[in-house]
Design an enzyme around this catalytic site. Structure first.
Site, PDB file in Angstrom:
ATOM      1  CE1 TYR A 100      19.834  41.707  -4.465  1.00  0.00           C
ATOM      2  CE2 TYR A 100      17.636  41.423  -5.604  1.00  0.00           C
ATOM      3  CZ  TYR A 100      19.126  41.747  -5.479  1.00  0.00           C
ATOM      4  OH  TYR A 100      19.435  42.262  -6.946  1.00  0.00           O
TER       5      TYR A 100
ATOM      6  CB  SER B  16      16.791  44.345  -8.098  1.00  0.00           C
ATOM      7  OG  SER B  16      16.212  43.033  -8.369  1.00  0.00           O
TER       8      SER B  16
END
Length: 253
Positions: free
Chosen positions: A154, A141
């Site tokens: 995350y 990401s």
């Protein structure tokens, strides 16, 4: 047909970036094996590939569970005889700071995003090593290379994926295996809709906020799928250990 005669295994292949990648890889000639927890969506992806003249397989599984991962890899090898490409795409996201993040949310995020990548890679690598070639693509990401607000678990998981990618590239390059990762920004997927819901936002408000980047919009699953195709194909034959950011310039500033 950049992936002709190759077999690709995609985790989280039933929706979003995984689904788009499965369809694109099949269109480029690959036989595609997908896994995920939603059987109805998995069958739908397979049907779409087969209707377009491709070959596909769905095996239900949870990448957090070793036995499930073993079953997915076994069914792929049994059906297609080899695995040339592994796309570790399955992921989850919970918006929270350290103070807000529950232990359950932390464990789920790390297990799906990071442990799942480890388990699937560990199970696929032996067959790649035996055949003397292979490509592993990990989905990290933009927040795996730059921190983000209210995304502590995350960021931790996706940052781990980036460095795991580099470590695997070093370990297995001499065996003919390339390992790279893509780092998407906000992408219009079911995960985005769920993130908006958890933050009490409408999809439209979320998209407007997420569009605050140089290109002025959020991404589409097909954009990330095209990046994965580049890394899977011989177009990137001299790339390994690389981090390919696909975020509309969100991490450029």
């Amino acid at each position: 047909m950049r992936l002709a005669n190759q077999v690709a295994l995609i985790t989280g292949g039933t929706s979003g970036i995984g689904r788009a990648t499965a369809l694109l890889f099949a269109g480029e000639g690959a036989r595609v094996s997908i896994t995920g927890r939603d059987e109805s969506r998995g069958r739908e992806v397979v049907q779409g590939i087969e209707q377009a003249g491709g070959e596909a397989l769905f095996t239900a599984g949870d990448v957090r569970v070793t036995a499930d991962c073993e079953r997915v890899v076994h069914s792929t090898l049994e059906a297609f005889g080899r695995i040339d490409i592994l796309f570790n795409n399955a992921g989850v996201y919970f918006p929270s700071t350290v103070l807000q993040c529950s232990e359950e949310e932390w464990d789920t995020t790390i297990d799906v995003n990071l442990k799942g990548t480890f388990l699937m890679s560990r199970l696929v690598l032996p067959s790649m090593i035996e055949q003397g070639r292979g490509v592993i693509i990990n989905n990290s990401s933009g927040w795996g290379v730059a921190g983000g607000a209210k995304a502590v678990s995350y960021c931790a998981a996706k940052g781990g994926v980036v460095l795991m990618t580099k470590a695997m590239a070093i370990d297995h390059g001499s065996q003919g295996i390339r390992v790279n990762c893509i780092c998407p920004g906000d992408v219009d997927t079911p995960m985005l809709v769920e993130d908006a819901r958890q933050q009490g936002l409408t999809r439209e408000d979320y998209v407007e906020q997420a569009s605050d980047r140089p290109l002025g919009r959020i991404g589409k699953p097909e954009g990330s799928a095209s990046a994965a195709l580049f890394l899977a194909s011989d177009d990137s034959s001299f790339m390994t250990g690389a981090t390919l950011v696909v975020d509309g310039g969100g991490t450029a500033g």
